[in-house]
Design an enzyme around this catalytic site. Structure first.
Site, mmCIF file in Angstrom:
data_model
loop_
_atom_site.group_PDB
_atom_site.id
_atom_site.type_symbol
_atom_site.label_atom_id
_atom_site.label_comp_id
_atom_site.label_asym_id
_atom_site.label_seq_id
_atom_site.Cartn_x
_atom_site.Cartn_y
_atom_site.Cartn_z
ATOM 1 N N ASP A 47 0.827 -1.210 0.000
ATOM 2 C CA ASP A 47 0.000 0.000 0.000
ATOM 3 C C ASP A 47 0.864 1.263 0.000
ATOM 4 O O ASP A 47 0.484 2.284 -0.579
ATOM 5 C CB ASP A 47 -0.987 0.012 1.175
ATOM 6 C CG ASP A 47 -2.226 0.836 0.839
ATOM 7 O OD1 ASP A 47 -2.799 0.605 -0.235
ATOM 8 O OD2 ASP A 47 -2.589 1.730 1.621
ATOM 9 N N GLU A 88 0.063 10.771 5.806
ATOM 10 C CA GLU A 88 0.026 9.331 5.628
ATOM 11 C C GLU A 88 1.429 8.740 5.455
ATOM 12 O O GLU A 88 1.698 7.642 5.938
ATOM 13 C CB GLU A 88 -0.831 9.001 4.403
ATOM 14 C CG GLU A 88 -1.535 7.677 4.493
ATOM 15 C CD GLU A 88 -2.765 7.670 3.600
ATOM 16 O OE1 GLU A 88 -3.739 8.392 3.935
ATOM 17 O OE2 GLU A 88 -2.758 6.985 2.573
ATOM 18 N N GLU A 140 -10.961 6.308 -2.543
ATOM 19 C CA GLU A 140 -10.975 6.674 -1.118
ATOM 20 C C GLU A 140 -12.113 5.981 -0.369
ATOM 21 O O GLU A 140 -11.949 5.531 0.771
ATOM 22 C CB GLU A 140 -11.113 8.198 -0.966
ATOM 23 C CG GLU A 140 -9.959 9.009 -1.550
ATOM 24 C CD GLU A 140 -8.663 8.932 -0.740
ATOM 25 O OE1 GLU A 140 -8.244 7.810 -0.356
ATOM 26 O OE2 GLU A 140 -8.056 9.993 -0.489
ATOM 27 N N GLU A 210 -9.342 -2.920 -6.609
ATOM 28 C CA GLU A 210 -9.319 -3.000 -5.140
ATOM 29 C C GLU A 210 -9.460 -4.450 -4.660
ATOM 30 O O GLU A 210 -8.763 -4.866 -3.735
ATOM 31 C CB GLU A 210 -10.416 -2.123 -4.528
ATOM 32 C CG GLU A 210 -10.173 -0.624 -4.693
ATOM 33 C CD GLU A 210 -9.065 -0.067 -3.779
ATOM 34 O OE1 GLU A 210 -8.654 -0.755 -2.822
ATOM 35 O OE2 GLU A 210 -8.609 1.056 -4.053
HETATM 36 C C1 HMH Z 1 -5.149 0.184 -2.691
HETATM 37 N N1 HMH Z 1 -6.813 1.909 -2.294
HETATM 38 C C2 HMH Z 1 -5.605 1.425 -2.007
HETATM 39 N N2 HMH Z 1 -4.808 2.033 -1.122
HETATM 40 C C3 HMH Z 1 -5.210 3.164 -0.497
HETATM 41 N N3 HMH Z 1 -4.381 3.745 0.408
HETATM 42 C C4 HMH Z 1 -6.483 3.708 -0.777
HETATM 43 C C5 HMH Z 1 -7.261 3.043 -1.693
HETATM 44 C C6 HMH Z 1 -7.021 4.944 -0.088
HETATM 45 O O1 HMH Z 1 -6.183 5.999 -0.140
#
Ligand code: HMH
Length: 221
Positions: A47, A88, A140, A210
């Site tokens: 991520d 973040e 998001e 996703e």
């Molecule tokens: C894969 N989708 C993914 N990572 C993230 N951090 C977000 C959405 C949301 O910012």
């Protein structure tokens, strides 16, 4: 009779896919406490790479808002999103050291590369603002909805994962997603059928990427 919004119509029409993206087995495993630590670490590493690519995407959404929207609040909302992405990165570094994970030299896995390539395609100046802002909302919202689910009453999320769930599942992030949804909806109402169709396709792409991203986290690529 009150009019159902474009986005609400799509969420109903594609309910199964939306639920697949927001109630994935990986999310269930966080919520019920059975999550595999190695899966969580893999998700964290991957991520971080995704968010590195997400920032330039958001920058292009901001650029399009400046050029194509006459409502100044669009830029305010997008800029607040960028500001939270800055926090973040600090959070990822803190979290990585907590789990003993190194974020440098992580090889992106295929599902991640595919998703990042899709983001890059949305960065093109040929992609309309309506398509880009709606894809942004979808990206998001999947995280917001997924991680908020892990914080609901009755969830059994382990203490050490609550911070992660709070990051995207908190009420402020929920309000931000609603603000993005209102902006997207406003532009969709005015869009041509062609732009609307392409926006719907982009939202479906986001949901599929996703699901693949969660699958990858579980080592199921
Ligand atoms: C894969 N989708 C993914 N990572 C993230 N951090 C977000 C959405 C949301 O910012």
């Amino acid at each position: 009779k009150s009019k159902v919004s474009v986005i609400e119509t799509w969420l109903r029409k594609h309910r199964l896919l939306y639920v697949g993206a927001t109630r994935h087995p990986f999310i269930h495993s966080i919520r019920d406490g059975s999550v595999d630590v190695s899966s969580f670490k893999r998700w964290l590493e991957q991520d971080y790479i995704f968010v590195r690519a997400f920032v330039p995407f958001v920058a292009t959404v901001l650029l399009k808002a400046w050029k194509e929207s006459f409502d100044a609040t669009d830029m305010d909302v997008i800029l607040s999103g960028m500001a939270s992405l800055n926090d973040e990165f600090a959070w990822f570094n803190k979290e990585a050291s907590k789990w003993g994970v190194s974020l440098t030299n992580v090889a992106p896995q295929k599902a991640n590369l595919d998703y990042c390539r899709f983001l890059e395609s949305l960065m093109s100046s040929e992609v309309e603002y309506t398509v880009a802002i709606t894809a942004f909302w979808a990206i998001e919202t999947v995280y917001q909805d997924s991680f908020a689910h892990c914080l609901e009453d009755g969830s059994n999320t382990p203490e050490e994962l609550r911070d992660t769930c709070q990051r995207w599942g908190n009420d402020g992030f929920g309000q931000y997603c609603h603000a993005l949804q209102s902006i997207a909806e406003h532009h969709l109402e005015k869009a041509s059928d062609d732009v609307r169709k392409r926006t719907e396709a982009a939202v479906l792409d986001v949901l599929e990427y996703e699901v693949a991203f969660w699958n990858m986290s579980q080592g199921d690529t």
